[in-house]
Enzyme design. Sequence first.
Site, PDB file in Angstrom:
ATOM      1  N   PRO A 113       0.993  -0.985   0.082  1.00 43.87           N
ATOM      2  CG  PRO A 113      -0.373  -1.360   2.008  1.00 43.87           C
ATOM      3  CD  PRO A 113       0.566  -1.873   1.034  1.00 43.87           C
ATOM      4  CD  GLU A 152      -0.019  -7.643  11.387  1.00 43.45           C
ATOM      5  OE1 GLU A 152      -0.722  -6.322  11.580  1.00 43.45           O
ATOM      6  OE2 GLU A 152      -1.010  -8.442  11.158  1.00 43.45           O
ATOM      7  NE  ARG A 172      -7.982  -6.002 -20.763  1.00 39.99           N
ATOM      8  CZ  ARG A 172      -8.174  -5.050 -21.438  1.00 39.99           C
ATOM      9  NH1 ARG A 172      -7.255  -3.753 -21.253  1.00 39.99           N
ATOM     10  NH2 ARG A 172      -9.081  -5.009 -22.232  1.00 39.99           N
ATOM     11  CG  ASP A 211      -9.641  -1.425 -22.779  1.00 38.31           C
ATOM     12  OD1 ASP A 211     -10.413  -2.160 -23.315  1.00 38.31           O
ATOM     13  OD2 ASP A 211      -8.432  -2.010 -22.614  1.00 38.31           O
TER      14      ASP A 211
END
Length: 256
Positions: free
Chosen positions: A97, A124, A162, A177
Amino acid sequence: MQFEVFTLLPEAFFSYIDTSILKRAQERGLIKINIHNIRDYTYDKHHVTDDTPYGGGGGMVMKPEPVFEAVEKVLDINPLQISGKPDSEIPIILLTPQGRVFNQKIAKELSQYPRIALICGRYEGIDERIRENLVTDEISIGDYVLTGGELPALLLIDAVSRLLPNVLGDPTGAEDDSHAMGLLEYPHYTRPPEFRGNKVPDVLLSGDHAKIDKWRREQALERTFRKRPDMLEKAELSKDDLKFLENLKERGKKKD
Ligand code: ADE
């Protein structure tokens, strides 16, 4: 393109990568996804991959040795070369993150490499020396915290794969897209022409391709304007696009 994935949960990957487009891409040799179990690179009796944090506090921390060992062996990096960052042409990406937030531009950037390594964190956290001395890039998939980097790695593999030549059945599939052209994508319809009283827009049945292109462009602009106006600031817009958006704004004002 080859993905080297380092994880403590190899089984989390197979149900997804062995279906549909990613499965076919692997069968056709367009991508290779190697899943490496970090636990296989431990040498103690119990194959320990985590330990308690120095300084106290809750949770467990991923130990550095098995992660370094796994990445160095698979990527054939000489540990003696490592001071600061490894001398590797292959991006060594930690899913965390704390990383730069993944988007279509980063997917495109990564799709240019022949091989990338993805390290999935668990517990953690990970020992900071992995981040400092092994990893060359950190990627987050958004401002929320998951239990590990496996889903983020899958997501990245999907978005990058992709974009590679011949992975999608339609060679122009990735071009229109949402996000590829800096706008949200225009709406799609298929048969039947009328469903529960709701009709497909006439223009799509007209066979007039110039008109259809114009309608699609305007729909993409309008959707982006309404749902993600922040994207318009970076999008490449023609004079016609700007005029169309001006009109939209004017119409909005009149309604207020
Ligand atoms: N690991 C846990 N949460 C994550 C996130 N948001 N992005 C990438 N890796 C993660």
